[in-house]
Design an enzyme around this catalytic site. Structure first.
Site, mmCIF file in Angstrom:
data_model
loop_
_atom_site.group_PDB
_atom_site.id
_atom_site.type_symbol
_atom_site.label_atom_id
_atom_site.label_comp_id
_atom_site.label_asym_id
_atom_site.label_seq_id
_atom_site.Cartn_x
_atom_site.Cartn_y
_atom_site.Cartn_z
ATOM 1 C CD GLU A 179 -2.798 -1.154 2.414
ATOM 2 O OE1 GLU A 179 -3.996 -0.914 2.263
ATOM 3 O OE2 GLU A 179 -2.295 -1.412 3.508
ATOM 4 C CB CYS A 236 3.018 7.644 3.204
ATOM 5 S SG CYS A 236 3.533 6.400 4.406
ATOM 6 C CB CYS A 269 7.532 -4.835 8.565
ATOM 7 S SG CYS A 269 8.880 -3.976 9.429
ATOM 8 C CB CYS A 298 6.656 -2.272 15.960
ATOM 9 S SG CYS A 298 8.329 -1.777 15.511
ATOM 10 C CB CYS A 332 3.280 -1.658 13.459
ATOM 11 S SG CYS A 332 3.376 -1.232 11.699
ATOM 12 C CB CYS A 389 1.123 6.144 11.466
ATOM 13 S SG CYS A 389 1.527 7.766 10.901
HETATM 14 N N1 SAH Z 1 9.758 0.869 9.836
HETATM 15 C C1 SAH Z 1 9.767 2.303 9.950
HETATM 16 C C2 SAH Z 1 8.532 2.940 9.315
HETATM 17 C C3 SAH Z 1 7.293 2.630 10.087
HETATM 18 S S1 SAH Z 1 5.855 3.593 9.849
HETATM 19 C C4 SAH Z 1 9.862 2.702 11.400
HETATM 20 O O1 SAH Z 1 9.801 1.836 12.266
HETATM 21 O O2 SAH Z 1 10.036 3.878 11.666
HETATM 22 C C5 SAH Z 1 6.125 5.156 10.562
HETATM 23 C C6 SAH Z 1 5.739 5.315 12.037
HETATM 24 O O3 SAH Z 1 4.427 4.854 12.333
HETATM 25 C C7 SAH Z 1 6.691 4.552 12.939
HETATM 26 O O4 SAH Z 1 7.149 5.401 13.961
HETATM 27 C C8 SAH Z 1 5.791 3.487 13.494
HETATM 28 O O5 SAH Z 1 6.239 3.012 14.728
HETATM 29 C C9 SAH Z 1 4.466 4.209 13.588
HETATM 30 N N2 SAH Z 1 3.320 3.306 13.808
HETATM 31 C C10 SAH Z 1 3.260 1.978 13.588
HETATM 32 N N3 SAH Z 1 2.063 1.487 13.956
HETATM 33 C C11 SAH Z 1 1.343 2.526 14.431
HETATM 34 C C12 SAH Z 1 0.013 2.661 14.939
HETATM 35 N N4 SAH Z 1 -0.814 1.624 15.019
HETATM 36 N N5 SAH Z 1 -0.400 3.889 15.317
HETATM 37 C C13 SAH Z 1 0.414 4.963 15.191
HETATM 38 N N6 SAH Z 1 1.663 4.900 14.701
HETATM 39 C C14 SAH Z 1 2.139 3.694 14.328
#
Ligand code: SAH
Length: 349
Positions: free
Chosen positions: A89, A102, A109, A113, A116, A332
């Site tokens: 996406e 974005c 991934c 985390c 996420c 995000c």
């Molecule tokens: N792999 C990269 C890009 C991730 S997306 C990273 O870890 O930075 C960008 C941001 O969105 C990251 O800080 C990630 O932790 C955050 N994110 C992930 N899941 C989320 C959620 N459910 N709500 C809000 N932010 C989230």
């Protein structure tokens, strides 16, 4: 067939072999990036025979649009099917004059985390340079002719620093005045915090804006939320971020997803202030966006405000990321390589 959007595809060589003048490759690229041609037929100032010849050797698109969703706030999301059936996406965000895209760097991934959506099923593969660029090209075509992509955030699916070999050539085209012409300081790479990747970026190309996902100010909590932290540790992340700052001279961003009752207390805020000390950083607070099936809660307005106030009171620069595209799961952490119900349908605008 070569992928025209892949910078390593032999466009110049093939045009020369077809007896074309040297400037022809430039003209094709201008159609591709500036003119947003969707097919060789759109490149109307190319001789017809040449268009046909190119069509036989190059393809512009390797993805198909499975769904195109639009939210009331102007956010649009594309679910793309890749040539091997995998799905990714990418999102277009509108904010006053800004047109931010974005983009994803991997299918799925591996970082895991816990809050996420992208990592729920692990990583399948890296995206190719062409696939990364194709997201930009697809999203650019959603804009009216007089608008251009102004900002890129590599914050979609995947960990960008785990796929630097393919990402960096794509970002080079994103910046190139003969590519998408987006200034480098408007390109942000967001990382979970892989020190080796940060150091490589600092050595090779420190002009990008780096955002480091922190989410916790002590190792116990961070390892709980960001499992790769176990083998890395906060100190190594912060040290690498400092080295990047020295190499780039640009203010760093730290991202902090605020999870209700987990990392949003006054104590958490004070610990973050201590950890970051006097560094000139921007802290980007991202209130948790709900992901179906995950147990986390959004922070209450009161705890969110207290958290932000405590950071600001210490003199820190804080930005709260406004939620965009939540209704279409484009916010995000909500991007996920879902299999849509067949037949795939495009919701109306
Ligand atoms: N792999 C990269 C890009 C991730 S997306 C990273 O870890 O930075 C960008 C941001 O969105 C990251 O800080 C990630 O932790 C955050 N994110 C992930 N899941 C989320 C959620 N459910 N709500 C809000 N932010 C989230």
């Amino acid at each position: 067939m070569h992928h025209l959007l892949d910078p390593s595809s032999p466009l110049d060589e093939r045009l020369a072999a077809l007896g074309q003048p040297p400037w022809r490759a430039k003209a094709v690229r201008r159609w591709l990036f500036g003119g947003r041609a969707a097919s060789f037929d759109d490149m109307t100032d190319l001789p017809r025979a040449l268009r046909t010849a190119l069509e036989g050797e190059f393809r512009i698109w390797t993805t198909t649009i499975v769904t195109h969703s639009r939210a009331d706030d102007g956010t649009e999301k594309l679910l793309l099917a890749l040539h091997d059936g995998q799905r990714i996406e990418c999102v277009l965000l509108r904010d006053q004059e800004r047109r931010t895209v974005c983009i994803s760097s991997q299918v799925g991934c591996a970082m895991g985390c816990v809050f996420c959506a992208s990592g729920i099923d692990g990583v399948v593969r890296n995206l190719t340079t062409g696939e990364i660029l194709e997201q930009l090209a697809r999203l650019a075509r959603l804009l009216p002719p007089h608008e251009r992509i102004s900002h890129v955030v590599v914050m979609g699916m995947g960990e960008p620093l785990a796929n630097l070999d393919r990402l960096l050539p794509a970002l080079a085209v994103a910046q190139d005045p003969e590519g998408f012409g987006i200034s480098q300081r408007r390109i942000t790479i967001s990382t979970v915090g892989l020190p080796q990747g940060i150091d490589r970026l600092a050595a090779e190309n420190p002009g990008y804006h780096l955002a480091v996902s922190l989410h916790a100010a002590n190792d116990d909590l961070r390892t709980r939320l960001v499992p790769v932290n176990k083998a890395i540790g906060l100190e190594a992340v912060i040290d690498a971020a400092d080295r990047y700052w020295e190499a780039s001279g640009r203010r760093l961003t730290f991202e902090y997803v605020l999870l209700g009752g987990i990392n949003d207390s006054a104590g958490d805020a004070r610990e973050l202030v201590r950890l970051l000390g006097r560094r000139a950083v921007l802290v980007n607070v991202i209130p948790y966006n709900a992901v179906a099936g995950l147990p986390w809660q959004e922070p209450s307005a009161a705890s969110r405000d207290r958290f932000i106030d405590l950071l600001r009171a210490s003199g820190m620069n804080v930005q709260v990321r406004r939620r965009k595209g939540a209704r279409i799961d484009a916010a995000c952490g909500q991007l996920r390589r879902i299999t849509p119900p067949a037949p795939a349908a495009s919701p109306p605008a």
